[in-house]
Design a protein around this motif. Structure first.
Motif, mmCIF file in Angstrom:
data_model
loop_
_atom_site.group_PDB
_atom_site.id
_atom_site.type_symbol
_atom_site.label_atom_id
_atom_site.label_comp_id
_atom_site.label_asym_id
_atom_site.label_seq_id
_atom_site.Cartn_x
_atom_site.Cartn_y
_atom_site.Cartn_z
ATOM 1 N N ASN A 96 6.685 5.859 4.527
ATOM 2 C CA ASN A 96 6.826 4.647 5.342
ATOM 3 C C ASN A 96 5.493 4.086 5.799
ATOM 4 O O ASN A 96 5.398 2.907 6.142
ATOM 5 N N PHE A 99 7.977 0.822 0.766
ATOM 6 C CA PHE A 99 7.170 2.015 1.040
ATOM 7 C C PHE A 99 5.729 1.728 0.602
ATOM 8 O O PHE A 99 5.446 1.669 -0.601
ATOM 9 N N LYS A 121 15.124 2.768 6.212
ATOM 10 C CA LYS A 121 14.218 2.833 7.365
ATOM 11 C C LYS A 121 14.976 3.107 8.668
ATOM 12 O O LYS A 121 14.396 3.597 9.638
#
Length: 681
Positions: free
Chosen positions: A638, A618, A586
Motif C-alpha cells: 500500500n 499499489f 484497502k
C-alpha cells in the motif's frame, strides 16, 4: 503412375472408374489382399453363405474366396469395362456359381433378403470420398444393402474410416437394428502408396429384427475379444486414435521431432481408461550415449516438473544421454505387475516408436527412477463437484521412499493442485486428530513441508510484513485449494490466524479431511468460509466502512485459478483484477499490509497489463519467477517507503533470524535465497 484422382469427388463418378480400369488390367487390391483379410472373412462368412460383393472392381479377392470354398458369390460394379474384364478372365476357370454384373449399388435388382453377406472393400469410401458427398445417394445405397440382406446377415465393410464416413454408416445401421462391431485389419505396407500408410478397418454390421438397445463393439487386436463401448462418438474417437498413431509412427520412423503429442495406449479390455501415456523426447544436435530407451515414470510422480513438463523430460533425456527417450506414465485406474511385467507388455509397442536407423538386434533398455521400482500409489478419495468436476486424492511413494499426498483435478490430470508430505502418526497425539485419521491410516500430513515454489516465495515474503515469527498476525487466503500453504503457516507461526475463502465446498471439505486442517491444534486459528472471494471482500469492505472496529488483515493471499480455459490468464481469474475488487482491498487491509498473488499467464502482454492495473492501487510491487513453471509471485504494498535494495537488506536480516528460529520448518527451502529472486515489477 497417374491413376489417382486429382480431387476426391472423382472417386464416386462412373467416368473415373471407366478410365481407371481401362488403363489398369492388373488387379488393384484396395485395403489388403486375401491373405491379409482371410482371418476376418472366415470369422464372419460361412461357405454356405450367399455373398454379394459390391463395387468389386478387378480385385482377385472373390476368386481367392471361391477357391477357399465360398462358392455362392455375386459381384457387381458400376463399370462395364471391369465387369467385362472379370468375366473374360474367369470364364474358363470352372467357377460356375460366381458371376459379375453391371449394377448400381443404389438401385439393385435383387430380391429382398436374397443375400446373407454383403461385402464392401472400399466402395463406401469411394462413394463418400469427401465430407460433401450426396447424402441421398449414400442413404439409397444403405437402404439397398439393408433390403437385400436377410435377418442375421452381415454387411462387412472395409474402410479407411474417415470421420464423416464412420459417423454416417454407424448411425444408419445402428438406427436400423444392426449390431455394430469394428476391427482394425493387419495389412502389409502398400508399395504403391505415396503417402502415410493408414490403417484399414472392417465394420461388421449384423442385422437383427429388434435389439433391446444399440450395441457398439471394437476389436483392434486380432487375439482379443471385442470390447463393448457406449456410443458412436466413442467409435469415432477410438478410430481416430488408431489413425493418429499410424501417422505419428510414420513421422517418428523418418525423422526426429521436437513437438510430438502424447500417445495414449488402452488395454484391450478397457478402452475407456488410458493404461499408458507416452511422451517422445528427441535430442537434436546432441551426441548421445545410446540411441533409444524407455523411461517408466514411477506411479504418482507423472505430475512432477521433471516428468510432467517438456523441459523436465528433456533434462532427464540429456542426463541419461539418449538420442530418443520415450517416457511412459502409468494410470491410476490400472494395476501393474512390476517393471518386468510392464516391459513384457510394452516391448512390441515401443519398438514402433524407435528411430529409423536403429539396429535390428538392438535391445531397448527400460529404466526408471531408482532401479526397477515403479513406485506405489493408493487412491484415498474421489469426489465430483459442479464447480471443479472430478478430482482425486492419492498417496504415492516419492524419491527416497518418502510418501506424499496430492490433490489432482481430473480435467487437469498433468498438474497437481496441492501436495503435502506425509509422516508417521505419533500415537500419543492420535487423540487430537478428531477422526480425520482412521485407525488403519499410519500416515498424516506434515505441516513443516511446502511443495510448490510459488507458495515458498509467498512465505518468504512474510518477512516484509511480520517482524518475528512469534508475532500475532492475520491472513486472508482467497482460494484455499488443498490448504497446504495454510497448513504450513499454522504449523510454523503459532500466533497466525487465517481466514480462508474457497468457492467450492467439496474442495474445502477435502482440505479439512485429507490435508490436515481438521487438527485440533489448528482449528481454532483457521476459519474456512465457502464463498465467492470477490463477494467476501466486498462484504467485509462494506462492513469496515460502517463499523468503528474494523477487521483488518496483515496479509492477503490470492491463489484462485480460472475455470475459463480460453483465457490467457489462468491465475487469478480476470474478474479479480476489476476496479471494484482492487479498491475494496484497502478497506480490509492495514497501511503496512501486503497483497500477495500467484500470477499464471503465458501471454507477456496480458501479464504486463495485470501489473499496470495493480500499480493503480499499489504503488510498490515486487515480482519473482518460479523455478520450474511460468508462475510469478507478485508482492503488492500500500505504501512506497524506500528503495528495493535497502528493503531487501532488512528482509534478509529478518529471514536469517527466522531460519534459525524455525530451522526444522525450513529444511526444504531457504527464504533468504528466495527473497533474492524478487525484483521491482
Amino acid at each position: 503412375m497417374d491413376l489417382l484422382p486429382k480431387v476426391s469427388s472423382d472417386f464416386s463418378t462412373s467416368g473415373y472408374w471407366e478410365t481407371f480400369f481401362s488403363k489398369r488390367l492388373q488387379a488393384f487390391e484396395w485395403y489388403g489382399n486375401y491373405l491379409e483379410l482371410c482371418g476376418l472373412l472366415h470369422r464372419y462368412i460361412k461357405p454356405k453363405d450367399d455373398i454379394l460383393v459390391i463395387g468389386c472392381g478387378n480385385s482377385i479377392l472373390s476368386e481367392q474366396m471361391y477357391n477357399a470354398g465360398f462358392n455362392k458369390i455375386m459381384n457387381i460394379d458400376i463399370s462395364q469395362t471391369v465387369v467385362k474384364q472379370m468375366r473374360l478372365k474367369n470364364k474358363d476357370k470352372d467357377k460356375t456359381e460366381m458371376d459379375w454384373k453391371v449394377m448400381d449399388v443404389t438401385n439393385m435388382d435383387f430380391e429382398n433378403g436374397q443375400y446373407s453377406v454383403v461385402l464392401d472393400k472400399g466402395t463406401l469410401d469411394a462413394m463418400m470420398s469427401d465430407d460433401g458427398g450426396e447424402t441421398k445417394t449414400i442413404e439409397k445405397m444403405f437402404d439397398e444393402i439393408d433390403r437385400v440382406l436377410r435377418t442375421g446377415g452381415r454387411y462387412i465393410c472395409f474402410s479407411l474410416a474417415q470421420d464423416h464416413i464412420v459417423r454416417k454408416v454407424v448411425r444408419y445401421f445402428s438406427d436400423h437394428q444392426y449390431l455394430v462391431r469394428i476391427h482394425k485389419v493387419s495389412t502389409a505396407p502398400n508399395q504403391e502408396s505415396t503417402g502415410v500408410q493408414m490403417p484399414v478397418f472392417s465394420f461388421i454390421f449384423t442385422k437383427f429384427v429388434k435389439l433391446p438397445s444399440k450395441i457398439f463393439e471394437v476389436c483392434f487386436e486380432d487375439s482379443v475379444k471385442p470390447t463393448r463401448i457406449q456410443s458412436e462418438d466413442e467409435i469415432i474417437e477410438l478410430t481416430k486414435s488408431q489413425q493418429y498413431y499410424a501417422m505419428l509412427k510414420n513421422q517418428l520412423a523418418s525423422e526426429t521431432t521436437t513437438n510430438a503429442p502424447p500417445i495414449e495406449l488402452f488395454s484391450s479390455d478397457n478402452v475407456v481408461n488410458v493404461r499408458y501415456t507416452m511422451h517422445v523426447v528427441d535430442l537434436k544436435d546432441y551426441k548421445p550415449k545410446q540411441k533409444f530407451g524407455i523411461f517408466i515414470i514411477p506411479q504418482g510422480r507423472e505430475c512432477e516438473w521433471l516428468y510432467g513438463s517438456s523441459e523436465g523430460r528433456r533434462q532427464v533425456a540429456e542426463s541419461a544421454r539418449f538420442m530418443r527417450l520415450v517416457f511412459v506414465a502409468l494410470n491410476r485406474e490400472h494395476t501393474y505387475g512390476g517393471m518386468q511385467a510392464i516391459q513384457d507388455e510394452l516391448s512390441t509397442k515401443v519398438l514402433e516408436l524407435s528411430p529409423h536407423n536403429i539396429p535390428e538386434n538392438y535391445q531397448v533398455p527400460f529404466m526408471t527412477d531408482g532401479g526397477n521400482d515403479i513406485g506405489e500409489r493408493t487412491v484415498r478419495h474421489r469426489c465430483k463437484s459442479d464447480l471443479t468436476g472430478g478430482f482425486v486424492i492419492e498417496d504415492y511413494k516419492g524419491a527416497g521412499g518418502v510418501w506424499y499426498r496430492q490433490l489432482v483435478f481430473e480435467d487437469q490430470s498433468t498438474s497437481v493442485q496441492s501436495v503435502v508430505r506425509l509422516k508417521m502418526l505419533d500415537k500419543k497425539k492420535k487423540r487430537h486428530q478428531r477422526g480425520a485419521v482412521k485407525e488403519n491410516m499410519k500416515l498424516v500430513p506434515d505441516g513443516s513441508y511446502l511443495a510448490s515454489n510459488y507458495s515458498q516465495l509467498m512465505i518468504s515474503g512474510l518477512t516484509s510484513i511480520i517482524q518475528n515469527p512469534s508475532d500475532k498476525f492475520r491472513v486472508l487466503v482467497i482460494g484455499l485449494g488443498g490448504g497446504t500453504m495454510s497448513l504450513f503457516m499454522l504449523h510454523c507461526f503459532k500466533q497466525c490466524d487465517i481466514t480462508a475463502v474457497e468457492l467450492d465446498a467439496s474442495v474445502a471439505a477435502v482440505a479439512k479431511q485429507w490435508f490436515g486442517l481438521s487438527n485440533d491444534a489448528y482449528e481454532s486459528r483457521i476459519n474456512i468460509t465457502v464463498e465467492d472471494g470477490i463477494q467476501y471482500v466486498e462484504k467485509m469492505a462494506d462492513l469496515n466502512k460502517t463499523s468503528e472496529s474494523s477487521l483488518l488483515f496483515d496479509v492477503i493471499v490470492l491463489d484462485a485459478d480460472s475455470k475459463d480455459t480460453t483465457s490467457s490468464i489462468r491465475c487469478p481469474p480476470e474478474n479479480f483484477m476489476n476496479e471494484e475488487f482492487l479498491s475494496n482491498l484497502k478497506y480490509i487491509s492495514k497501511d503496512t499490509s501486503g497483497f500477495f498473488l500467484n500470477l499464471l499467464c503465458r501471454d507477456s502482454h496480458a501479464k504486463s497489463q495485470v501489473i499496470k492495473k495493480l500499480k493503480n492501487y499499489f504503488p510498490q510491487i515486487y515480482k519473482a519467477s518460479c523455478e520450474e513453471d511460468v508462475n510469478e509471485v507478485l508482492m503488492c504494498f500500500n505504501t512506497n517507503n524506500g528503495c528495493m535494495n535497502e528493503k531487501l537488506k532488512v528482509w534478509l536480516t529478518k529471514a536469517a533470524v527466522w531460519e534459525k528460529q524455525l530451522e526444522s520448518n525450513f529444511q526444504d527451502f531457504k527464504i533468504t535465497d528466495l527473497l533474492k529472486s524478487f525484483v521491482v515489477a
